[in-house]
Write a protein that holds these residues in place. Structure first.
Motif, PDB file in Angstrom:
ATOM      1  N   LEU A  55       0.833  -1.201   0.000  1.00 22.57           N
ATOM      2  CA  LEU A  55       0.000   0.000   0.000  1.00 22.57           C
ATOM      3  C   LEU A  55       0.867   1.251   0.000  1.00 22.57           C
ATOM      4  N   GLU A  56       1.932   1.258   0.785  1.00 24.44           N
ATOM      5  CA  GLU A  56       2.784   2.443   0.844  1.00 24.44           C
ATOM      6  C   GLU A  56       3.459   2.707  -0.500  1.00 24.44           C
ATOM      7  N   ALA A  57       3.775   1.652  -1.232  1.00 22.20           N
ATOM      8  CA  ALA A  57       4.294   1.831  -2.589  1.00 22.20           C
ATOM      9  C   ALA A  57       3.226   2.442  -3.492  1.00 22.20           C
ATOM     10  N   ALA A  58       1.977   2.011  -3.305  1.00 18.96           N
ATOM     11  CA  ALA A  58       0.877   2.588  -4.080  1.00 18.96           C
ATOM     12  C   ALA A  58       0.663   4.053  -3.716  1.00 18.96           C
ATOM     13  N   PHE A  59       0.731   4.374  -2.429  1.00 22.47           N
ATOM     14  CA  PHE A  59       0.615   5.772  -2.002  1.00 22.47           C
ATOM     15  C   PHE A  59       1.651   6.638  -2.714  1.00 22.47           C
ATOM     16  N   ALA A  60       2.884   6.167  -2.745  1.00 24.21           N
ATOM     17  CA  ALA A  60       3.931   6.931  -3.415  1.00 24.21           C
ATOM     18  C   ALA A  60       3.607   7.106  -4.894  1.00 24.21           C
ATOM     19  N   GLY A  61       3.172   6.032  -5.531  1.00 23.86           N
ATOM     20  CA  GLY A  61       2.909   6.089  -6.960  1.00 23.86           C
ATOM     21  C   GLY A  61       1.823   7.067  -7.348  1.00 23.86           C
ATOM     22  N   ILE A  62       0.738   7.109  -6.583  1.00 23.85           N
ATOM     23  CA  ILE A  62      -0.399   7.938  -6.990  1.00 23.85           C
ATOM     24  C   ILE A  62      -0.174   9.421  -6.722  1.00 23.85           C
ATOM     25  N   GLU A  63       0.814   9.769  -5.874  1.00 25.22           N
ATOM     26  CA  GLU A  63       1.127  11.184  -5.633  1.00 25.22           C
ATOM     27  C   GLU A  63       2.471  11.596  -6.246  1.00 25.22           C
ATOM     28  N   ASN A  64       2.990  10.772  -7.169  1.00 26.08           N
ATOM     29  CA  ASN A  64       4.263  11.087  -7.820  1.00 26.08           C
ATOM     30  C   ASN A  64       5.367  11.320  -6.786  1.00 26.08           C
ATOM     31  N   ALA A  65       5.383  10.479  -5.775  1.00 27.75           N
ATOM     32  CA  ALA A  65       6.321  10.617  -4.670  1.00 27.75           C
ATOM     33  C   ALA A  65       7.338   9.478  -4.688  1.00 27.75           C
ATOM     34  N   ARG A  66       8.439   9.662  -3.970  1.00 19.72           N
ATOM     35  CA  ARG A  66       9.405   8.577  -3.780  1.00 19.72           C
ATOM     36  C   ARG A  66       8.968   7.644  -2.665  1.00 19.72           C
ATOM     37  N   PHE A  67       8.276   8.194  -1.656  1.00 21.77           N
ATOM     38  CA  PHE A  67       7.954   7.420  -0.465  1.00 21.77           C
ATOM     39  C   PHE A  67       6.495   7.617  -0.067  1.00 21.77           C
ATOM     40  N   GLY A  68       5.916   6.550   0.495  1.00 17.43           N
ATOM     41  CA  GLY A  68       4.589   6.622   1.094  1.00 17.43           C
ATOM     42  C   GLY A  68       4.620   5.954   2.450  1.00 17.43           C
ATOM     43  N   LEU A  69       3.815   6.451   3.373  1.00 15.34           N
ATOM     44  CA  LEU A  69       3.697   5.864   4.705  1.00 15.34           C
ATOM     45  C   LEU A  69       2.217   5.775   5.065  1.00 15.34           C
ATOM     46  N   ALA A  70       1.813   4.651   5.635  1.00 17.77           N
ATOM     47  CA  ALA A  70       0.422   4.427   6.013  1.00 17.77           C
ATOM     48  C   ALA A  70       0.264   4.501   7.524  1.00 17.77           C
ATOM     49  N   PHE A  71      -0.839   5.101   7.955  1.00 15.07           N
ATOM     50  CA  PHE A  71      -1.121   5.279   9.386  1.00 15.07           C
ATOM     51  C   PHE A  71      -2.547   4.831   9.693  1.00 15.07           C
ATOM     52  N   GLY A  72      -2.819   4.668  10.985  1.00 14.52           N
ATOM     53  CA  GLY A  72      -4.113   4.158  11.415  1.00 14.52           C
ATOM     54  C   GLY A  72      -5.276   5.087  11.143  1.00 14.52           C
ATOM     55  N   SER A  73      -5.015   6.375  10.885  1.00 16.69           N
ATOM     56  CA  SER A  73      -6.058   7.344  10.542  1.00 16.69           C
ATOM     57  C   SER A  73      -5.389   8.571   9.967  1.00 16.69           C
ATOM     58  N   GLY A  74      -6.191   9.464   9.390  1.00 11.57           N
ATOM     59  CA  GLY A  74      -5.645  10.728   8.922  1.00 11.57           C
ATOM     60  C   GLY A  74      -5.088  11.558  10.059  1.00 11.57           C
ATOM     61  N   VAL A  75      -5.765  11.527  11.209  1.00 15.62           N
ATOM     62  CA  VAL A  75      -5.275  12.259  12.370  1.00 15.62           C
ATOM     63  C   VAL A  75      -3.943  11.676  12.835  1.00 15.62           C
ATOM     64  N   ALA A  76      -3.774  10.362  12.767  1.00 15.15           N
ATOM     65  CA  ALA A  76      -2.504   9.743  13.152  1.00 15.15           C
ATOM     66  C   ALA A  76      -1.384  10.177  12.218  1.00 15.15           C
ATOM     67  N   ALA A  77      -1.683  10.309  10.936  1.00 12.23           N
ATOM     68  CA  ALA A  77      -0.686  10.796   9.986  1.00 12.23           C
ATOM     69  C   ALA A  77      -0.307  12.238  10.307  1.00 12.23           C
ATOM     70  N   THR A  78      -1.304  13.068  10.616  1.00 10.97           N
ATOM     71  CA  THR A  78      -1.050  14.457  11.000  1.00 10.97           C
ATOM     72  C   THR A  78      -0.215  14.511  12.270  1.00 10.97           C
ATOM     73  N   ASP A  79      -0.564  13.690  13.234  1.00 14.84           N
ATOM     74  CA  ASP A  79       0.163  13.603  14.501  1.00 14.84           C
ATOM     75  C   ASP A  79       1.644  13.304  14.258  1.00 14.84           C
ATOM     76  N   ALA A  80       1.925  12.384  13.343  1.00 10.83           N
ATOM     77  CA  ALA A  80       3.311  12.020  13.055  1.00 10.83           C
ATOM     78  C   ALA A  80       4.077  13.200  12.481  1.00 10.83           C
ATOM     79  N   VAL A  81       3.434  13.975  11.618  1.00 11.57           N
ATOM     80  CA  VAL A  81       4.107  15.126  11.012  1.00 11.57           C
ATOM     81  C   VAL A  81       4.466  16.163  12.069  1.00 11.57           C
ATOM     82  N   ILE A  82       3.540  16.459  12.982  1.00  7.34           N
ATOM     83  CA  ILE A  82       3.821  17.471  14.000  1.00  7.34           C
ATOM     84  C   ILE A  82       4.898  16.979  14.966  1.00  7.34           C
ATOM     85  N   LYS A  83       5.045  15.669  15.106  1.00  6.18           N
ATOM     86  CA  LYS A  83       6.106  15.132  15.962  1.00  6.18           C
ATOM     87  C   LYS A  83       7.501  15.318  15.363  1.00  6.18           C
ATOM     88  N   LEU A  84       7.592  15.841  14.157  1.00  3.69           N
ATOM     89  CA  LEU A  84       8.885  16.250  13.612  1.00  3.69           C
ATOM     90  C   LEU A  84       9.430  17.485  14.326  1.00  3.69           C
TER      91      LEU A  84
END
Length: 379
Positions: A55-84
């Motif tokens: 799935l993460e490879a598919a995420f990368a492909g559909i957004e013309n990206a090198r990398f994709g990461l999957a999370f348990g929810s959209g909020v979890a993905a947002t949470d990970a970004v702010i933890k940078l």
């Protein structure tokens, strides 16, 4: 590669052991090792899972990206970004944003010393005016939820690059079918994959897509360490959803256009928020950075009372009164009491989100039936 081909084939490799055309659902928590350290790339399913990796490879492909990461929810993905970020860092975010994102920023991360400035991003000078030596990130939604405001991603990218900031774009409303923020200069794209990517209202998931190796490694460390990962069955469901994204989005757009114009011409409707109208303030930018205008919209009634809005919300038969969006079925929603209830009323009103605003997620049913349903409900 054309969009339709990309969505069907992104991340898709036949299973090497069986030739199965679909990635198997690796429903396992751990992986047997022949000897300590001999794990063939897989040790423990929080860290690695073959279905999630597909799935993460598919995420990368559909957004013309090198990398994709999957999370348990959209909020979890947002949470990970702010933890940078670190305590003392500052973020510039859109004043008109999804209520769950605002809640995460203002009620969780603000307690850890991260400051958020909320500005009107329809004018990028509002963003530039707030940048200071502590600013580390710009968080943008475009189109915004639920007022369909448009931010110029290329212009935001120029500001981010000038000041060495990370530009994150929530692309949930547009989906990769309509818009690719990385191509316009964004550093990270976030999706609630629950919505258009899954497309069938049967899974909760989040996605991040990006090109920078160092950012990817930091986010993978956060994903692994904090553990907000989706299960393999959820990954399978989103993989399946992505394969029909282009055909669903085409119908969402077609239906959305018809319903937006119907609402605008209805004598009981006061205002329709849809970025496909040529007199929409963000139309020129939307036309430049999007391929079409989607099936999301909001509207207000001339009888602008909460009671009248509630009457309409409770009177539809095909539009289901529910949170979320982006499924094949049409949904009707009351942001003030549902998706945006966590935003203080004075903030909502200041940004134009009134107590009587109604949001639609237009599905892929027959447009004539949807119009008839809205017509009888509005009265």
């Amino acid at each position: 590669m054309k969009l339709g081909t990309k969505f069907i084939h992104a991340g898709a490799e036949p299973d090497p052991s069986t030739g199965a055309i679909w990635p198997p659902i690796y429903q396992t928590s751990t992986f047997v090792q022949a000897a300590p350290g001999d794990h063939k790339g897989y040790e423990y399913a929080r860290s690695q899972n073959p279905t999630r990796f597909a799935l993460e490879a598919a995420f990368a492909g559909i957004e013309n990206a090198r990398f994709g990461l999957a999370f348990g929810s959209g909020v979890a993905a947002t949470d990970a970004v702010i933890k940078l970020l670190q305590p003392g860092d500052e973020v510039i975010a859109g004043a008109d944003m999804y209520g769950g994102t605002y809640r995460l920023f203002s009620k969780v991360f603000a307690r850890f010393g991260i400051t958020f400035h909320y500005v009107d991003m329809t004018n990028v000078q509002n963003v530039a005016a707030v940048v200071n030596e502590k600013t580390k990130m710009i968080w943008a939604e475009t189109p915004t939820n639920p007022l369909m405001n448009i931010a110029d991603i290329e212009a935001l990218s120029a500001i981010a690059k000038q000041h060495k900031l990370i530009l994150v774009v929530d692309n949930t409303f547009a989906s990769p079918y309509l818009q690719n923020p990385l191509d316009l200069g964004a550093d990270i794209v976030m999706h609630s994959a629950t919505k258009y990517l899954g497309g069938h209202s049967d899974v909760i998931q989040g996605a991040l897509m990006l090109n920078d190796q160092q950012l990817r490694d930091e986010l993978y460390f956060i994903q692994k360490s904090c553990g907000a990962v989706p299960g393999p069955m959820d990954c399978f469901l989103v993989l399946r959803g992505i394969k029909t994204l282009h055909v669903r989005m085409q119908r969402h757009c077609e239906n959305g256009r018809q319903i937006a114009h119907f609402l605008r011409n209805h004598p009981a409707v006061e205002k329709v928020y849809w970025c496909g109208f040529e007199d929409h303030p963000g139309y020129a930018i939307a036309k430049k950075q999007m391929r079409d205008f989607g099936g999301m919209m909001s509207f207000t009634l001339k009888d602008d009372s909460v009671e009248n809005a509630r009457r309409v919300l409770s009177s539809t038969k095909l539009f289901a009164l529910a949170e979320s969006l982006g499924g094949v079925e049409s949904l009707i929603n009351h942001p003030a009491s549902m998706t945006h209830a966590s935003i203080p009323r004075e903030e909502r009103i200041k940004n134009g989100l009134t107590d009587s605003l109604i949001r639609l997620s237009v599905g892929i049913e027959d447009a004539d039936d949807l119009i008839e349903d809205l017509n009888q409900a509005i009265g």
